[in-house]
Design a protein around this motif. Structure first.
Motif, PDB file in Angstrom:
ATOM      1  N   ILE A  68       4.766   2.421  -9.691  1.00 54.24           N
ATOM      2  CA  ILE A  68       3.756   3.470  -9.570  1.00 54.24           C
ATOM      3  C   ILE A  68       4.378   4.842  -9.830  1.00 54.24           C
ATOM      4  N   GLY A  69       5.565   5.088  -9.290  1.00 58.87           N
ATOM      5  CA  GLY A  69       6.232   6.370  -9.434  1.00 58.87           C
ATOM      6  C   GLY A  69       6.569   6.734 -10.866  1.00 58.87           C
ATOM      7  N   GLN A  70       6.831   5.731 -11.714  1.00 60.38           N
ATOM      8  CA  GLN A  70       7.134   6.016 -13.116  1.00 60.38           C
ATOM      9  C   GLN A  70       5.935   6.611 -13.842  1.00 60.38           C
TER      10      GLN A  70
ATOM     11  N   ASN B  33       5.928  13.690 -10.553  1.00 58.06           N
ATOM     12  CA  ASN B  33       5.821  14.828  -9.638  1.00 58.06           C
ATOM     13  C   ASN B  33       4.756  14.641  -8.558  1.00 58.06           C
ATOM     14  N   ILE B  34       4.453  13.392  -8.221  1.00 57.23           N
ATOM     15  CA  ILE B  34       3.515  13.110  -7.134  1.00 57.23           C
ATOM     16  C   ILE B  34       4.279  12.345  -6.060  1.00 57.23           C
ATOM     17  N   PRO B  35       4.357  12.914  -4.851  1.00 56.94           N
ATOM     18  CA  PRO B  35       5.105  12.238  -3.784  1.00 56.94           C
ATOM     19  C   PRO B  35       4.422  10.942  -3.359  1.00 56.94           C
ATOM     20  N   LEU B  36       5.241   9.918  -3.116  1.00 50.82           N
ATOM     21  CA  LEU B  36       4.752   8.605  -2.701  1.00 50.82           C
ATOM     22  C   LEU B  36       5.435   8.186  -1.411  1.00 50.82           C
ATOM     23  N   GLU B  37       4.685   7.469  -0.578  1.00 47.18           N
ATOM     24  CA  GLU B  37       5.250   6.912   0.650  1.00 47.18           C
ATOM     25  C   GLU B  37       4.636   5.532   0.867  1.00 47.18           C
ATOM     26  N   VAL B  38       5.466   4.538   1.143  1.00 45.82           N
ATOM     27  CA  VAL B  38       4.976   3.185   1.405  1.00 45.82           C
ATOM     28  C   VAL B  38       4.378   3.160   2.804  1.00 45.82           C
ATOM     29  N   LEU B  39       3.089   2.765   2.893  1.00 42.95           N
ATOM     30  CA  LEU B  39       2.395   2.700   4.174  1.00 42.95           C
ATOM     31  C   LEU B  39       2.440   1.315   4.793  1.00 42.95           C
TER      32      LEU B  39
ATOM     33  N   VAL C 247       0.863  -1.176   0.000  1.00 37.99           N
ATOM     34  CA  VAL C 247       0.000   0.000   0.000  1.00 37.99           C
ATOM     35  C   VAL C 247       0.906   1.234   0.000  1.00 37.99           C
ATOM     36  N   VAL C 248       0.702   2.090  -1.009  1.00 37.20           N
ATOM     37  CA  VAL C 248       1.503   3.306  -1.180  1.00 37.20           C
ATOM     38  C   VAL C 248       0.563   4.502  -1.074  1.00 37.20           C
ATOM     39  N   GLU C 249       0.955   5.505  -0.295  1.00 34.55           N
ATOM     40  CA  GLU C 249       0.169   6.734  -0.197  1.00 34.55           C
ATOM     41  C   GLU C 249       0.696   7.731  -1.224  1.00 34.55           C
ATOM     42  N   ALA C 250      -0.238   8.383  -1.925  1.00 33.53           N
ATOM     43  CA  ALA C 250       0.118   9.398  -2.918  1.00 33.53           C
ATOM     44  C   ALA C 250      -0.572  10.704  -2.567  1.00 33.53           C
ATOM     45  N   ALA C 251       0.148  11.815  -2.733  1.00 35.60           N
ATOM     46  CA  ALA C 251      -0.410  13.149  -2.521  1.00 35.60           C
ATOM     47  C   ALA C 251      -0.676  13.753  -3.896  1.00 35.60           C
ATOM     48  N   VAL C 252      -1.953  13.723  -4.315  1.00 31.78           N
ATOM     49  CA  VAL C 252      -2.327  14.125  -5.673  1.00 31.78           C
ATOM     50  C   VAL C 252      -2.882  15.549  -5.662  1.00 31.78           C
ATOM     51  N   PRO C 253      -2.254  16.480  -6.416  1.00 28.50           N
ATOM     52  CA  PRO C 253      -2.788  17.846  -6.485  1.00 28.50           C
ATOM     53  C   PRO C 253      -3.961  17.915  -7.461  1.00 28.50           C
TER      54      PRO C 253
END
Length: 145
Positions: free
Chosen positions: A94-96, A100-106, A6-12
């Protein structure tokens, strides 16, 4: 070993008026960026809480008609050596697609192999069948009458 990551993404998101609208647009935007290559990634609303009181908050933060939405992206990574290996693969895949969207593994959860479970079930079934030889199921025709 297979893992569920599970990866958290901060989507603008821009030009929004409500948190619900921001979440819908963020999910749609993320889906467009991931498809068709990563159509197996599940997109869910993220969970946010107040750092001071722990109270649950909306997954979208809105200021000046612009929003930052927390989304959780889930994917299964197959044939990995360790949980860390699975998290790196998920972040890279996912990052590819989400530039420009920060990701963090939860979370990284190890998934049991179905082959291991089926062999355990078969061995349990063979032990049970030896003790259940006396019980015979009726034939289908006997049940109808």
């Amino acid at each position: 070993m297979n893992c569920r990551v599970v990866v958290e993404a901060a989507v603008p998101v821009y030009d929004v008026e409500s948190p619900d609208e921001a979440v819908r647009i963020a999910i749609s935007k993320t889906g467009e960026m991931l498809n068709p290559d990563l159509n197996y990634v599940e997109i869910n609303m993220g969970e946010r809480s107040c750092p001071h009181c722990g109270e649950s908050m909306e997954p979208a933060f809105i200021a000046a008609d612009e929003s930052l939405v927390a989304l959780e992206l889930e994917m299964t990574v197959f044939n990995v050596e360790r949980e860390e290996h699975a998290s790196r693969i998920a972040r890279k895949e996912i990052g590819q697609r989400l530039e420009n969207i920060p990701l963090e593994v939860l979370d990284v959860e190890v998934i049991e192999d179905e082959d291991d479970e089926s062999t355990n079930d078969e061995s349990n079934d063979s032990e049970e069948s030896a003790s259940d030889d006396d019980e015979v199921l009726p034939e289908f025709e006997d049940l109808i009458e």
